[in-house]
Write a protein that holds these residues in place. Structure first.
Motif, PDB file in Angstrom:
ATOM      1  N   UNK A   1       0.822  -1.211   0.000  1.00 23.49           N
ATOM      2  CA  UNK A   1       0.000   0.000   0.000  1.00 23.49           C
ATOM      3  C   UNK A   1       0.860   1.267   0.000  1.00 23.49           C
ATOM      4  N   UNK A   2       1.930   1.274   0.774  1.00 24.63           N
ATOM      5  CA  UNK A   2       2.768   2.467   0.892  1.00 24.63           C
ATOM      6  C   UNK A   2       3.476   2.816  -0.404  1.00 24.63           C
ATOM      7  N   UNK A   3       3.808   1.803  -1.195  1.00 28.60           N
ATOM      8  CA  UNK A   3       4.577   2.037  -2.420  1.00 28.60           C
ATOM      9  C   UNK A   3       3.711   2.213  -3.660  1.00 28.60           C
ATOM     10  N   UNK A   4       2.415   2.314  -3.485  1.00 35.95           N
ATOM     11  CA  UNK A   4       1.550   2.631  -4.619  1.00 35.95           C
ATOM     12  C   UNK A   4       0.490   1.599  -4.937  1.00 35.95           C
ATOM     13  N   UNK A   5       0.493   0.469  -4.258  1.00 37.76           N
ATOM     14  CA  UNK A   5      -0.553  -0.526  -4.477  1.00 37.76           C
ATOM     15  C   UNK A   5      -1.885  -0.045  -3.929  1.00 37.76           C
ATOM     16  N   UNK A   6      -2.978  -0.379  -4.622  1.00 41.28           N
ATOM     17  CA  UNK A   6      -4.280   0.133  -4.189  1.00 41.28           C
ATOM     18  C   UNK A   6      -5.426  -0.842  -4.449  1.00 41.28           C
ATOM     19  N   UNK A   7      -5.112  -2.033  -4.941  1.00 42.59           N
ATOM     20  CA  UNK A   7      -6.165  -2.987  -5.272  1.00 42.59           C
ATOM     21  C   UNK A   7      -6.523  -3.839  -4.055  1.00 42.59           C
TER      22      UNK A   7
ATOM     23  N   UNK B   1      -4.421  -2.971 -12.790  1.00 45.07           N
ATOM     24  CA  UNK B   1      -3.226  -3.641 -12.272  1.00 45.07           C
ATOM     25  C   UNK B   1      -1.971  -3.279 -13.070  1.00 45.07           C
ATOM     26  N   UNK B   2      -2.096  -3.162 -14.400  1.00 47.71           N
ATOM     27  CA  UNK B   2      -0.918  -2.815 -15.200  1.00 47.71           C
ATOM     28  C   UNK B   2      -0.419  -1.421 -14.847  1.00 47.71           C
TER      29      UNK B   2
ATOM     30  N   UNK C   1       3.201  -0.341 -13.229  1.00 47.30           N
ATOM     31  CA  UNK C   1       4.070   0.646 -13.862  1.00 47.30           C
ATOM     32  C   UNK C   1       4.373   1.810 -12.915  1.00 47.30           C
ATOM     33  N   UNK C   2       3.375   2.220 -12.144  1.00 46.02           N
ATOM     34  CA  UNK C   2       3.560   3.346 -11.249  1.00 46.02           C
ATOM     35  C   UNK C   2       4.063   2.990  -9.870  1.00 46.02           C
ATOM     36  N   UNK C   3       4.386   1.713  -9.635  1.00 44.34           N
ATOM     37  CA  UNK C   3       4.875   1.293  -8.319  1.00 44.34           C
ATOM     38  C   UNK C   3       6.195   1.983  -8.018  1.00 44.34           C
ATOM     39  N   UNK C   4       6.303   2.555  -6.837  1.00 50.17           N
ATOM     40  CA  UNK C   4       7.446   3.404  -6.500  1.00 50.17           C
ATOM     41  C   UNK C   4       8.780   2.677  -6.572  1.00 50.17           C
ATOM     42  N   UNK C   5       8.798   1.419  -6.243  1.00 48.94           N
ATOM     43  CA  UNK C   5      10.050   0.656  -6.209  1.00 48.94           C
ATOM     44  C   UNK C   5      10.315  -0.104  -7.506  1.00 48.94           C
ATOM     45  N   UNK C   6       9.466   0.059  -8.497  1.00 48.43           N
ATOM     46  CA  UNK C   6       9.679  -0.603  -9.781  1.00 48.43           C
ATOM     47  C   UNK C   6       8.837  -1.854  -9.962  1.00 48.43           C
TER      48      UNK C   6
END
Length: 360
Positions: free
Chosen positions: A56-62, A259-260, A264-269
């Motif tokens: 969640x902290x690194x950009x996950x939201x699903x 999800x794609x 792509x936008x995940x902070x850690x890659x």
């Protein structure tokens, strides 16, 4: 026995009326099995919670993806299942009462428990998204109170002074951890979403406690199988059902389309995104094996107490991984949790000692 906890050594004999492989174990061997499952539960839960927060902290939201990974790695459990001795020979030696459990009944049990697991995982995912660590931990501590009620009505459990002491101290320990956090809700979370997270986490705690009691009831009254393979089989097939429900929810909600972009936008890659989900899935399965194993070896209440203990262990893991500060309140909370844990283990030791003396 009038005591709250009958060791599994006594329970298996009372339930089935036939010798159980667990009855052949020496005391140290039984405690070794219990210790291994405790390690699985605490280590798996601490790692999975940390990875879930990292997601969640690194950009996950699903929310449905967070639900899916809690059971999606169940195929790896086929490895230990294949390594264990087949239970068919043991089942063939059992009385007709054991074979009276039809395939239809077994499938119904797996489907019912699997749907409950999926719903529970979804509720926890929503709660973890909308609540701070403090509020989440405090509400999760109510699992013990819910489990005491369900164990009383479903599993005919009773309380002793030591068990009550353990429940009170472990609950107080989790409350101290919760009160040590200044933030009420994550940034950007509205009051309405905060209420949703609170209600979902409270409902998940109650549902989780009900699930533990139902699993113990299934082991003792319906399945009546004595090999550890039954633990893995239940975990595999209920996880299969829960995973199917989560996949259906992922596609029905439309979250699969995001999800794609999320990866792509995940902070850690992208690689970190995949590894986070895979690691979360594996550690949740390790935790689940510990939960079900403790239900099989001891009881649902004991499993829930150890699960609550992990709420005090998780800050230590966060200290090592995320360099979180270890305040005096957290240290005090951990010491209280260890005292409550020791009280519960000592009660089980007394029960086991009483049973062994009665057999002499």
């Amino acid at each position: 026995m009038s005591d709250n906890q009958e060791p599994i050594l006594a329970k298996e004999e009372n339930v089935t009326g036939i010798p159980s492989p667990l009855l052949k174990l020496k005391s140290w061997q039984w405690w070794l099995l219990v210790s291994i499952n405790i390690f699985f539960l605490i280590g798996g839960q601490a790692a999975s919670v940390l990875l879930g927060r990292f997601y969640y902290d690194e950009g996950g939201n699903s929310k449905w993806m967070a639900t899916l990974v809690q059971t999606g790695a169940f195929p790896i459990l086929y490895i230990p299942l294949l390594l264990l001795p087949s239970s068919s020979s043991a089942n063939a030696a059992e009385p007709s009462s054991s074979s009276s459990c039809s395939l239809k009944t077994i499938v119904l049990i797996y489907v019912l428990l699997g749907v409950i697991i999926a719903g529970d995982n979804m509720l926890y995912s929503v709660g973890l998204l909308y609540l701070s660590a403090s509020t989440y931990s405090l509400i999760c501590a109510t699992q013990l109170a819910f489990n005491a009620v369900f164990s009383y009505f479903i599993n005919a459990q009773k309380f002793t002074a030591l068990i009550l002491n353990s429940v009170v101290f472990l609950s107080f320990s989790a409350a101290l951890i919760a009160l040590n956090d200044d933030a009420d809700a994550p940034s950007g979370v509205s009051s309405s979403k905060y209420i949703v997270g609170f209600v979902c986490t409270l409902a998940a705690s109650a549902l989780y406690s009900l699930l533990l009691s139902l699993m113990q009831f299934s082991f003792e009254k319906i399945l009546k199988r004595e090999t550890f393979s039954v633990v893995l089989e239940m975990q595999i097939y209920t996880s299969l059902v829960a995973t199917c429900v989560a996949v259906i929810g992922l596609f029905a909600s439309g979250e699969w389309r995001t999800l794609h972009g999320e990866m792509v936008g995940y902070h850690k890659g992208r690689a970190s995104y995949v590894l986070t989900l895979v690691g979360t899935a594996v550690t949740w399965q390790v935790c689940s094996v510990g939960v079900v194993g403790l239900i099989f070896l001891v009881s649902s209440l004991f499993s829930n107490v150890i699960s609550t203990l992990s709420l005090a262990v998780t800050p230590l893991a966060a200290l090592a991984v995320f360099r979180d500060k270890m305040s005096g309140v957290k240290i005090m909370s951990m010491l209280i949790a260890l005292w409550g844990f020791a009280s519960y283990v000592y009660q089980n030791y007394l029960d086991d000692l009483k049973v062994r003396r009665a057999r002499q």
